[in-house]
Design a protein around this motif. Structure first.
Motif, PDB file in Angstrom:
ATOM      1  N   GLU A  20      44.286 -61.488 118.880  1.00  0.00           N
ATOM      2  CA  GLU A  20      43.231 -61.994 118.002  1.00  0.00           C
ATOM      3  C   GLU A  20      41.878 -61.348 118.279  1.00  0.00           C
ATOM      4  O   GLU A  20      41.061 -61.223 117.381  1.00  0.00           O
ATOM      5  CB  GLU A  20      43.130 -63.506 118.118  1.00  0.00           C
ATOM      6  CG  GLU A  20      44.318 -64.199 117.503  1.00  0.00           C
ATOM      7  CD  GLU A  20      44.087 -65.685 117.349  1.00  0.00           C
ATOM      8  OE1 GLU A  20      42.921 -66.112 117.387  1.00  0.00           O
ATOM      9  OE2 GLU A  20      45.068 -66.395 117.188  1.00  0.00           O
ATOM     10  N   ASN A  21      41.578 -60.941 119.504  1.00  0.00           N
ATOM     11  CA  ASN A  21      40.284 -60.318 119.802  1.00  0.00           C
ATOM     12  C   ASN A  21      40.143 -58.998 119.063  1.00  0.00           C
ATOM     13  O   ASN A  21      39.106 -58.709 118.485  1.00  0.00           O
ATOM     14  CB  ASN A  21      40.133 -60.092 121.313  1.00  0.00           C
ATOM     15  CG  ASN A  21      39.995 -61.414 122.052  1.00  0.00           C
ATOM     16  OD1 ASN A  21      39.563 -62.401 121.473  1.00  0.00           O
ATOM     17  ND2 ASN A  21      40.377 -61.416 123.310  1.00  0.00           N
ATOM     18  N   ASP A  22      41.190 -58.192 119.126  1.00  0.00           N
ATOM     19  CA  ASP A  22      41.178 -56.915 118.424  1.00  0.00           C
ATOM     20  C   ASP A  22      41.148 -57.145 116.912  1.00  0.00           C
ATOM     21  O   ASP A  22      40.496 -56.416 116.177  1.00  0.00           O
ATOM     22  CB  ASP A  22      42.407 -56.094 118.824  1.00  0.00           C
ATOM     23  CG  ASP A  22      42.386 -54.706 118.205  1.00  0.00           C
ATOM     24  OD1 ASP A  22      41.297 -54.104 118.168  1.00  0.00           O
ATOM     25  OD2 ASP A  22      43.444 -54.250 117.754  1.00  0.00           O
ATOM     26  N   GLU A  23      41.822 -58.185 116.484  1.00  0.00           N
ATOM     27  CA  GLU A  23      41.905 -58.468 115.058  1.00  0.00           C
ATOM     28  C   GLU A  23      40.534 -58.841 114.478  1.00  0.00           C
ATOM     29  O   GLU A  23      40.188 -58.429 113.378  1.00  0.00           O
ATOM     30  CB  GLU A  23      42.893 -59.611 114.816  1.00  0.00           C
ATOM     31  CG  GLU A  23      43.135 -59.904 113.365  1.00  0.00           C
ATOM     32  CD  GLU A  23      44.164 -60.986 113.178  1.00  0.00           C
ATOM     33  OE1 GLU A  23      44.019 -61.730 112.190  1.00  0.00           O
ATOM     34  OE2 GLU A  23      45.085 -61.095 113.994  1.00  0.00           O
ATOM     35  N   LYS A  48      38.746 -56.865 111.568  1.00  0.00           N
ATOM     36  CA  LYS A  48      38.424 -57.549 110.317  1.00  0.00           C
ATOM     37  C   LYS A  48      36.997 -57.269 109.880  1.00  0.00           C
ATOM     38  O   LYS A  48      36.742 -57.025 108.701  1.00  0.00           O
ATOM     39  CB  LYS A  48      38.585 -59.063 110.486  1.00  0.00           C
ATOM     40  CG  LYS A  48      39.944 -59.592 110.189  1.00  0.00           C
ATOM     41  CD  LYS A  48      39.881 -61.112 110.231  1.00  0.00           C
ATOM     42  CE  LYS A  48      41.234 -61.723 110.046  1.00  0.00           C
ATOM     43  NZ  LYS A  48      41.172 -63.189 110.090  1.00  0.00           N
ATOM     44  N   LYS A  49      36.063 -57.300 110.825  1.00  0.00           N
ATOM     45  CA  LYS A  49      34.658 -57.061 110.486  1.00  0.00           C
ATOM     46  C   LYS A  49      34.451 -55.644 109.968  1.00  0.00           C
ATOM     47  O   LYS A  49      33.728 -55.425 109.001  1.00  0.00           O
ATOM     48  CB  LYS A  49      33.774 -57.328 111.693  1.00  0.00           C
ATOM     49  CG  LYS A  49      33.632 -58.802 112.002  1.00  0.00           C
ATOM     50  CD  LYS A  49      32.702 -59.042 113.166  1.00  0.00           C
ATOM     51  CE  LYS A  49      32.604 -60.532 113.453  1.00  0.00           C
ATOM     52  NZ  LYS A  49      31.706 -60.835 114.549  1.00  0.00           N
ATOM     53  N   VAL A  50      35.093 -54.683 110.620  1.00  0.00           N
ATOM     54  CA  VAL A  50      34.959 -53.286 110.187  1.00  0.00           C
ATOM     55  C   VAL A  50      35.598 -53.106 108.808  1.00  0.00           C
ATOM     56  O   VAL A  50      35.016 -52.468 107.916  1.00  0.00           O
ATOM     57  CB  VAL A  50      35.610 -52.336 111.230  1.00  0.00           C
ATOM     58  CG1 VAL A  50      35.701 -50.931 110.694  1.00  0.00           C
ATOM     59  CG2 VAL A  50      34.822 -52.378 112.525  1.00  0.00           C
ATOM     60  N   LYS A  51      36.780 -53.685 108.607  1.00  0.00           N
ATOM     61  CA  LYS A  51      37.463 -53.558 107.317  1.00  0.00           C
ATOM     62  C   LYS A  51      36.648 -54.206 106.201  1.00  0.00           C
ATOM     63  O   LYS A  51      36.550 -53.666 105.103  1.00  0.00           O
ATOM     64  CB  LYS A  51      38.852 -54.201 107.379  1.00  0.00           C
ATOM     65  CG  LYS A  51      39.884 -53.368 108.084  1.00  0.00           C
ATOM     66  CD  LYS A  51      41.235 -54.042 108.038  1.00  0.00           C
ATOM     67  CE  LYS A  51      42.287 -53.250 108.760  1.00  0.00           C
ATOM     68  NZ  LYS A  51      43.599 -53.900 108.749  1.00  0.00           N
TER      69      LYS A  51
END
Length: 106
Positions: free
Chosen positions: A83-86, A90-93
């Motif tokens: 979830e940390n990487d996600e 998500k913010k970048v996407k």
């Protein structure tokens, strides 16, 4: 209890009523838009005809309540466990998606 034939007649009459009201209402609005006093209405229709697709596109692709976004979140949750990487991804996407939508519609 209503018989099937009676229910069918009721549905048919309601359907014809809805179609009739739609046709008469649409004709009335068209006639009003073609008059001098309907100029403001005509401007509103032109405005929303151009703005509504843009608003709809932003809603479908970015809103958290959009079915497309819910489906994409469901797919990404089932494929990833970290979830940390996600969150960072998500913010970048999202930032890239908003930039892409702006480039399309600006």
């Amino acid at each position: 209890m209503l018989k099937v034939a009676t229910a069918g007649r009721i549905v048919r009459k309601v359907g014809l009523g809805v179609v009739g009201v739609s046709v008469v209402g649409g004709t009335g609005l068209t006639a009003y838009a073609c008059t001098e006093s309907g100029a403001g209405f005509r401007r509103e229709v032109r405005f929303w005809r151009k703005v509504a697709p843009v608003v709809f596109d932003y809603f479908i692709k970015t809103s958290s309540s959009s079915p497309l976004v819910k489906y994409q979140n469901w797919i990404s949750r089932s494929n990833h466990d970290d979830e940390n990487d996600e969150e960072a991804t998500k913010k970048v996407k999202r930032k890239l998606l908003l930039k892409e939508l702006h480039d399309i519609h600006a």
